[in-house]
Design a protein around this motif. Structure first.
Motif, mmCIF file in Angstrom:
data_model
loop_
_atom_site.group_PDB
_atom_site.id
_atom_site.type_symbol
_atom_site.label_atom_id
_atom_site.label_comp_id
_atom_site.label_asym_id
_atom_site.label_seq_id
_atom_site.Cartn_x
_atom_site.Cartn_y
_atom_site.Cartn_z
ATOM 1 N N LEU A 20 1.051 -0.957 0.252
ATOM 2 C CA LEU A 20 -0.325 0.881 -0.080
ATOM 3 C C LEU A 20 1.039 1.430 -0.035
ATOM 4 C CD1 LEU A 20 -3.117 -0.968 2.725
ATOM 5 C CD2 LEU A 20 -2.898 -1.741 -0.076
ATOM 6 N N SER A 21 0.055 2.348 -0.601
ATOM 7 C CA SER A 21 1.249 3.367 -1.061
ATOM 8 C C SER A 21 0.148 4.509 0.239
ATOM 9 C CB SER A 21 1.780 4.282 -1.996
ATOM 10 O OG SER A 21 2.669 3.395 -2.567
ATOM 11 N N CYS A 22 0.515 5.699 0.500
ATOM 12 C CA CYS A 22 -0.589 6.561 1.061
ATOM 13 C C CYS A 22 0.416 8.246 1.136
ATOM 14 C CB CYS A 22 -0.556 6.707 2.486
ATOM 15 S SG CYS A 22 -1.343 8.462 3.027
ATOM 16 N N ALA A 23 0.385 8.875 -0.323
ATOM 17 C CA ALA A 23 0.885 10.443 -0.516
ATOM 18 C C ALA A 23 0.315 11.588 0.240
ATOM 19 C CB ALA A 23 0.854 10.337 -2.136
ATOM 20 N N ALA A 24 0.686 12.357 0.694
ATOM 21 C CA ALA A 24 0.296 13.680 1.577
ATOM 22 C C ALA A 24 0.561 14.199 0.472
ATOM 23 C CB ALA A 24 0.893 13.928 2.607
#
Length: 122
Positions: A20-24
């Motif tokens: 999983l990836s999460c970008a702000a």
């Protein structure tokens, strides 16, 4: 406006892996920490999966320790969750969570992503 944008969920067989990836996204902020929580079917509360601070310290939930690894790319304001040896009980909606400082106001707020479904079949 700061947003947390997740990607990488899906369907996988038991024993498999997902990342999983999460970008702000946005500007004018600093990240105190970012990480992942999950909410399984029928669960009323979100469970901590893993978080990582700006200094690189990590905290991992007991149910995933040794199987999941959190990492970050500071240049991209992105955190990753590598999930290995997945089990059916890992099936849940995974939510990215972050505590970010807005530099203009020096105010810290918490943010949540929209959630991404992870389904592990037996």
């Amino acid at each position: 406006q700061v947003q947390l944008v997740e990607s990488g969920g899906g369907l996988v067989q038991a024993g498999g892996s997902l990342r999983l990836s999460c970008a702000a996204s946005g500007s004018g902020f600093s990240i105190n920490y970012m990480g992942w929580y999950r909410q399984g079917p029928g669960m009323q509360r979100r469970e901590l999966v893993a978080i990582i601070t700006s200094g690189g310290s990590t905290t991992t939930g007991g149910s995933v320790k040794g199987r999941f690894t959190i990492s970050r790319d500071n240049a991209k304001n992105t955190v990753y969750l590598q999930m290995n040896s997945l089990k059916p009980e890992d099936t849940a909606v995974y939510y990215c969570h972050g505590r970010l400082l807005t530099r203009a106001t020096m105010k810290t707020d918490e943010y949540w992503g929209q959630g991404t479904q992870v389904t592990v079949s037996s």
